[in-house]
Motif scaffolding. Structure first.
Motif, PDB file in Angstrom:
ATOM      1  N   GLY A  27      54.879 -59.793  22.949  1.00 45.36           N
ATOM      2  CA  GLY A  27      54.762 -58.433  22.446  1.00 45.36           C
ATOM      3  C   GLY A  27      55.540 -58.200  21.168  1.00 45.36           C
ATOM      4  N   TYR A  28      55.804 -59.278  20.407  1.00 43.59           N
ATOM      5  CA  TYR A  28      56.525 -59.189  19.143  1.00 43.59           C
ATOM      6  C   TYR A  28      55.568 -59.483  17.988  1.00 43.59           C
ATOM      7  CZ  TYR A  28      60.670 -59.770  22.148  1.00 43.59           C
ATOM      8  OH  TYR A  28      61.618 -59.639  23.124  1.00 43.59           O
ATOM      9  N   THR A  29      56.081 -59.381  16.775  1.00 44.43           N
ATOM     10  CA  THR A  29      55.336 -59.843  15.610  1.00 44.43           C
ATOM     11  C   THR A  29      55.675 -61.324  15.384  1.00 44.43           C
ATOM     12  OG1 THR A  29      57.096 -59.300  14.044  1.00 44.43           O
ATOM     13  CG2 THR A  29      55.489 -57.560  14.574  1.00 44.43           C
ATOM     14  N   PRO A  30      54.780 -62.087  14.754  1.00 44.12           N
ATOM     15  CA  PRO A  30      55.105 -63.489  14.446  1.00 44.12           C
ATOM     16  C   PRO A  30      56.377 -63.607  13.610  1.00 44.12           C
ATOM     17  CG  PRO A  30      52.758 -63.111  14.195  1.00 44.12           C
ATOM     18  CD  PRO A  30      53.375 -61.769  14.432  1.00 44.12           C
ATOM     19  N   SER A  31      56.588 -62.644  12.714  1.00 40.58           N
ATOM     20  CA  SER A  31      57.801 -62.671  11.891  1.00 40.58           C
ATOM     21  C   SER A  31      59.057 -62.562  12.751  1.00 40.58           C
ATOM     22  CB  SER A  31      57.759 -61.531  10.868  1.00 40.58           C
ATOM     23  OG  SER A  31      58.958 -61.479  10.129  1.00 40.58           O
ATOM     24  N   ALA A  32      59.013 -61.708  13.769  1.00 35.16           N
ATOM     25  CA  ALA A  32      60.179 -61.540  14.635  1.00 35.16           C
ATOM     26  C   ALA A  32      60.479 -62.813  15.412  1.00 35.16           C
ATOM     27  CB  ALA A  32      59.947 -60.376  15.586  1.00 35.16           C
ATOM     28  N   VAL A  33      59.430 -63.488  15.888  1.00 36.83           N
ATOM     29  CA  VAL A  33      59.632 -64.743  16.611  1.00 36.83           C
ATOM     30  C   VAL A  33      60.196 -65.808  15.676  1.00 36.83           C
ATOM     31  CG1 VAL A  33      58.462 -66.612  17.836  1.00 36.83           C
ATOM     32  CG2 VAL A  33      57.851 -64.244  18.318  1.00 36.83           C
ATOM     33  N   SER A  34      59.651 -65.891  14.474  1.00 37.99           N
ATOM     34  CA  SER A  34      60.158 -66.869  13.500  1.00 37.99           C
ATOM     35  C   SER A  34      61.629 -66.625  13.195  1.00 37.99           C
ATOM     36  CB  SER A  34      59.326 -66.789  12.214  1.00 37.99           C
ATOM     37  OG  SER A  34      57.999 -67.194  12.433  1.00 37.99           O
ATOM     38  N   GLN A  35      62.009 -65.364  13.077  1.00 38.19           N
ATOM     39  CA  GLN A  35      63.412 -65.038  12.810  1.00 38.19           C
ATOM     40  C   GLN A  35      64.319 -65.465  13.960  1.00 38.19           C
ATOM     41  OE1 GLN A  35      63.760 -60.894  11.768  1.00 38.19           O
ATOM     42  NE2 GLN A  35      62.225 -61.049  10.147  1.00 38.19           N
ATOM     43  N   GLN A  36      63.825 -65.278  15.196  1.00 37.49           N
ATOM     44  CA  GLN A  36      64.615 -65.703  16.351  1.00 37.49           C
ATOM     45  C   GLN A  36      64.815 -67.213  16.344  1.00 37.49           C
ATOM     46  OE1 GLN A  36      66.211 -63.753  18.219  1.00 37.49           O
ATOM     47  NE2 GLN A  36      65.030 -62.119  19.155  1.00 37.49           N
ATOM     48  N   ILE A  37      63.757 -67.956  16.032  1.00 39.07           N
ATOM     49  CA  ILE A  37      63.864 -69.421  15.995  1.00 39.07           C
ATOM     50  C   ILE A  37      64.809 -69.853  14.876  1.00 39.07           C
ATOM     51  CG2 ILE A  37      62.613 -71.582  15.726  1.00 39.07           C
ATOM     52  CD1 ILE A  37      61.936 -70.127  18.298  1.00 39.07           C
ATOM     53  N   THR A  38      64.702 -69.210  13.713  1.00 41.88           N
ATOM     54  CA  THR A  38      65.579 -69.560  12.584  1.00 41.88           C
ATOM     55  C   THR A  38      67.042 -69.340  12.948  1.00 41.88           C
ATOM     56  OG1 THR A  38      63.855 -69.008  10.984  1.00 41.88           O
ATOM     57  CG2 THR A  38      66.123 -69.035  10.187  1.00 41.88           C
ATOM     58  N   LYS A  39      67.344 -68.239  13.593  1.00 38.04           N
ATOM     59  CA  LYS A  39      68.724 -67.968  14.008  1.00 38.04           C
ATOM     60  C   LYS A  39      69.192 -68.981  15.047  1.00 38.04           C
ATOM     61  CE  LYS A  39      68.473 -62.984  13.114  1.00 38.04           C
ATOM     62  NZ  LYS A  39      68.475 -61.614  13.711  1.00 38.04           N
ATOM     63  N   LEU A  40      68.283 -69.377  15.938  1.00 34.87           N
ATOM     64  CA  LEU A  40      68.653 -70.378  16.937  1.00 34.87           C
ATOM     65  C   LEU A  40      68.919 -71.727  16.278  1.00 34.87           C
ATOM     66  CD1 LEU A  40      69.017 -70.899  19.964  1.00 34.87           C
ATOM     67  CD2 LEU A  40      66.580 -71.421  20.114  1.00 34.87           C
ATOM     68  N   GLU A  41      68.141 -72.072  15.264  1.00 33.82           N
ATOM     69  CA  GLU A  41      68.393 -73.306  14.523  1.00 33.82           C
ATOM     70  C   GLU A  41      69.761 -73.269  13.846  1.00 33.82           C
ATOM     71  OE1 GLU A  41      64.090 -75.087  13.122  1.00 33.82           O
ATOM     72  OE2 GLU A  41      64.910 -73.393  11.980  1.00 33.82           O
ATOM     73  N   ARG A  42      70.090 -72.104  13.298  1.00 33.26           N
ATOM     74  CA  ARG A  42      71.391 -71.973  12.623  1.00 33.26           C
ATOM     75  C   ARG A  42      72.542 -72.080  13.635  1.00 33.26           C
ATOM     76  NH1 ARG A  42      69.999 -68.120   9.515  1.00 33.26           N
ATOM     77  NH2 ARG A  42      70.612 -66.372  10.825  1.00 33.26           N
ATOM     78  N   GLU A  43      72.369 -71.461  14.800  1.00 38.71           N
ATOM     79  CA  GLU A  43      73.427 -71.492  15.811  1.00 38.71           C
ATOM     80  C   GLU A  43      73.613 -72.884  16.404  1.00 38.71           C
ATOM     81  OE1 GLU A  43      72.881 -66.890  17.465  1.00 38.71           O
ATOM     82  OE2 GLU A  43      72.064 -68.592  18.585  1.00 38.71           O
ATOM     83  N   THR A  44      72.528 -73.631  16.553  1.00 37.89           N
ATOM     84  CA  THR A  44      72.612 -74.957  17.164  1.00 37.89           C
ATOM     85  C   THR A  44      72.753 -76.073  16.131  1.00 37.89           C
ATOM     86  OG1 THR A  44      70.198 -75.157  17.177  1.00 37.89           O
ATOM     87  CG2 THR A  44      71.247 -74.229  19.156  1.00 37.89           C
ATOM     88  N   ARG A  45      72.649 -75.700  14.845  1.00 38.13           N
ATOM     89  CA  ARG A  45      72.687 -76.689  13.759  1.00 38.13           C
ATOM     90  C   ARG A  45      71.655 -77.796  13.998  1.00 38.13           C
ATOM     91  NH1 ARG A  45      78.053 -75.552  14.984  1.00 38.13           N
ATOM     92  NH2 ARG A  45      79.247 -74.535  13.296  1.00 38.13           N
ATOM     93  N   THR A  46      70.462 -77.370  14.442  1.00 46.44           N
ATOM     94  CA  THR A  46      69.408 -78.316  14.812  1.00 46.44           C
ATOM     95  C   THR A  46      68.065 -77.816  14.299  1.00 46.44           C
ATOM     96  OG1 THR A  46      70.608 -78.842  16.851  1.00 46.44           O
ATOM     97  CG2 THR A  46      68.282 -79.491  16.749  1.00 46.44           C
TER      98      THR A  46
END
Length: 306
Positions: A27-46
């Motif tokens: 129930g999100y926009t694709p942009s919102a999901v992409s932002q969540q993944i980007t932040k997770l990549e930054r937090e995990t350095r992966t």
């Protein structure tokens, strides 16, 4: 600390195969999901997603993280179920998946009933093919699925998923008003050997059922036109381009130029509600299943008038 919402977004991408499909399911926009993944990549350095043509693919590290996310989401679901059970009232979010005709012909009344009787319950609907919805329930992507099976294609029952019968949906043979069968009381399957058929595309439950049923009677069906929407099939029938076998649920009034005839034996698809065993005690599940069953007599279309 890993953010649960970001893990949920990664898990949805792993299940649905793309950011856009994950966004639709959540129930999100694709942009919102992409932002969540980007932040997770930054937090995990992966690096979690890699470009593959026009789409994305999960890296090996992302697949491991998504599997862990599924375990965490299951723990959260159990905790939420326990809390909701102790309160004794349906609360929180309830995600419901339903195939197209159930989403049109049954769910509007069900969702309205839930909103009226349980204002603290946030029920949300997604239209999803029945082939996919069972797996999404099993994986914890959706809470409840409305799906169906046919007499020669039983519903698969994966481990950890429970179900309840909603009702039986009859199918009618729909023919042009000037067709040779239009004035008949009933028609047997053996009489349909040389007909031109209008049906759903390959891979759909209805398409597979039609082909398997006619072949079982020694007939190789002539599939002239294939369309996913029943309303499109009805329009093709109305113009005399073939005949179709269409369930009554969500079909609506027949257009001018189309006549319904009983097929003997009558094809029936049975509707089910499915949910995870771990959520069976959740009051929201109990209330939703009860609403589906109570709305069925109203949603079930009347028999063919002859």
């Amino acid at each position: 600390m890993l953010d649960l919402a970001r893990l949920r977004a990664l898990h949805a991408v792993s299940v649905h195969g793309s950011v856009a499909a994950a966004a639709t399911a959540l129930g999100y926009t694709p942009s919102a999901v992409s932002q969540q993944i980007t932040k997770l990549e930054r937090e995990t350095r992966t690096t979690l997603l890699e470009r593959r043509g026009r789409g994305v693919a999960l890296t090996e590290e992302a697949l491991h993280l998504a599997a862990t996310a599924q375990e965490l989401l299951a723990l959260v679901e159990r905790a939420e179920t326990t809390l909701e059970e102790r309160r004794g009232l349906p609360t929180g979010r309830l995600t419901v998946a339903a195939f197209a005709t159930a989403a049109r012909g049954l769910l509007p009344g069900v969702l309205a009933q839930l909103a009226r009787e349980h204002p603290d319950l946030d029920a949300r609907l997604s239209e999803i093919d029945p082939h996919l919805s069972i797996d999404l329930v099993a994986k914890g992507v959706v809470d409840l699925a409305v799906t169906h099976d046919w007499d020669i294609a039983p519903l698969p029952a994966p481990e950890g998923v429970e179900h309840a019968v909603i009702g039986d949906d009859m199918c009618d043979l729909l023919v042009p008003e000037d067709h040779r069968l239009a004035g008949r009381h009933s028609v047997r399957r053996a009489e349909l050997a040389r007909e031109h058929w209008i049906c759903q595309p390959p891979g759909s439950v209805c398409h597979d059922w039609l082909v398997r049923t006619l072949r079982a009677d020694g007939c190789e069906p002539d599939l002239r036109h294939q369309a996913a929407e029943y309303h499109t099939q009805l329009a093709l029938v109305a113009h005399g381009l073939g005949i179709a076998l269409i369930p009554r649920l969500g079909r609506g009034p027949l257009p001018d130029g189309v006549v319904a005839v009983r097929l003997d034996p009558a094809p029936v698809r049975r509707l089910y509600a499915l949910w995870r065993t771990g959520a069976a005690r959740r009051p929201a599940i109990t209330a939703a299943v009860a609403a589906l069953q109570s709305q069925w007599p109203t949603a079930a279309p009347p028999p063919v008038q002859l």
